[in-house]
Design a protein around this motif. Structure first.
Motif, short mmCIF file in Angstrom:
data_model
loop_
_atom_site.label_atom_id
_atom_site.label_comp_id
_atom_site.label_asym_id
_atom_site.label_seq_id
_atom_site.Cartn_x
_atom_site.Cartn_y
_atom_site.Cartn_z
N ASN A 262 88.76 92.36 5.48
CA ASN A 262 87.40 92.41 5.18
C ASN A 262 86.83 93.61 4.17
O ASN A 262 87.04 94.50 4.80
N ASN B 145 91.10 90.50 -4.60
CA ASN B 145 89.97 90.02 -3.75
C ASN B 145 90.53 88.52 -3.37
O ASN B 145 90.33 88.18 -2.24
N ARG B 146 90.99 87.78 -4.43
CA ARG B 146 91.42 86.44 -4.12
C ARG B 146 92.66 86.38 -3.21
O ARG B 146 92.50 85.61 -2.30
N ARG C 38 91.44 87.13 0.47
CA ARG C 38 90.72 86.04 1.02
C ARG C 38 91.70 84.86 1.47
O ARG C 38 91.31 84.33 2.68
N ASP C 39 92.45 84.75 0.57
CA ASP C 39 93.50 83.58 0.88
C ASP C 39 94.51 84.19 2.17
O ASP C 39 94.61 83.48 2.80
N LEU D 295 93.61 86.36 4.54
CA LEU D 295 92.43 86.27 5.63
C LEU D 295 92.23 84.90 6.15
O LEU D 295 92.37 84.77 7.36
N ALA D 296 92.54 83.87 5.32
CA ALA D 296 92.29 82.60 5.83
C ALA D 296 93.27 81.88 6.72
O ALA D 296 93.39 81.36 7.62
N GLU E 251 93.35 83.98 9.86
CA GLU E 251 92.37 83.62 10.92
C GLU E 251 92.93 82.03 11.59
O GLU E 251 92.41 81.91 12.80
N HIS F 62 100.54 83.72 -0.11
CA HIS F 62 99.27 84.56 -0.26
C HIS F 62 99.61 85.74 0.47
O HIS F 62 99.32 86.85 -0.12
#
Length: 141
Positions: A49, A78-79, A82-83, A85-86, A89, A110
């Motif tokens: 994050n 950043n992309r 985010r990928d 992180l998804a 999570e 990713h």
């Protein structure tokens, strides 16, 4: 959180995941290793994050040029963050985290792209710091 701290948290998580995947566990329940996998994954979430923005700030503070080349790469970072992180999570919300699930996360393109991005950023920043240190050292001493 500094870039180096973020990178270390993500790399340590990945290394722990490699060992966890090799254990053949059906669940993260009822074992210290199981508790640790969630701790490492949560640490990676925290590090991811704001990762790209942290890089932008450090590059800006260092005055690295050309800014647009760095910014273009940080858009990619950043992309990838985010990928990743998804995916992390998604694993964290599972009631049981098996070794096989973690092995699949390790294999995620990713996460691998993110790690490669981090290695590239780390090496660039290290090289830039070394170059700055050389300029700061007077010759002839």
């Amino acid at each position: 959180m500094e870039i180096k701290e973020r990178c270390n948290a993500i790399e340590e998580c990945y290394e722990f995941m490699l060992g966890y995947a090799a254990q053949g566990l059906s669940s993260d329940r009822d074992s210290r290793t199981g508790e640790q996998i969630r701790e490492f994954l949560n640490g990676a979430v925290k590090a991811l994050n704001g990762l790209a923005q942290s890089c932008v700030t450090e590059v800006g503070d260092a005055g690295l040029e050309p800014v647009e080349k760095y910014q273009a790469f940080f858009d990619v970072l950043n992309r990838d963050a985010r990928d990743s992180l998804a995916a992390i999570e998604l694993v964290l919300v599972q009631p049981a985290i098996s070794s096989q699930l973690v092995d699949n996360l390790n294999a995620s393109i990713h996460l691998r792209a993110l790690l490669t991005d981090l290695f590239l950023v780390d090496e660039i920043l290290k090289t830039q710091r070394q170059a700055a240190d050389l300029v700061a050292i007077p010759f002839g001493c």
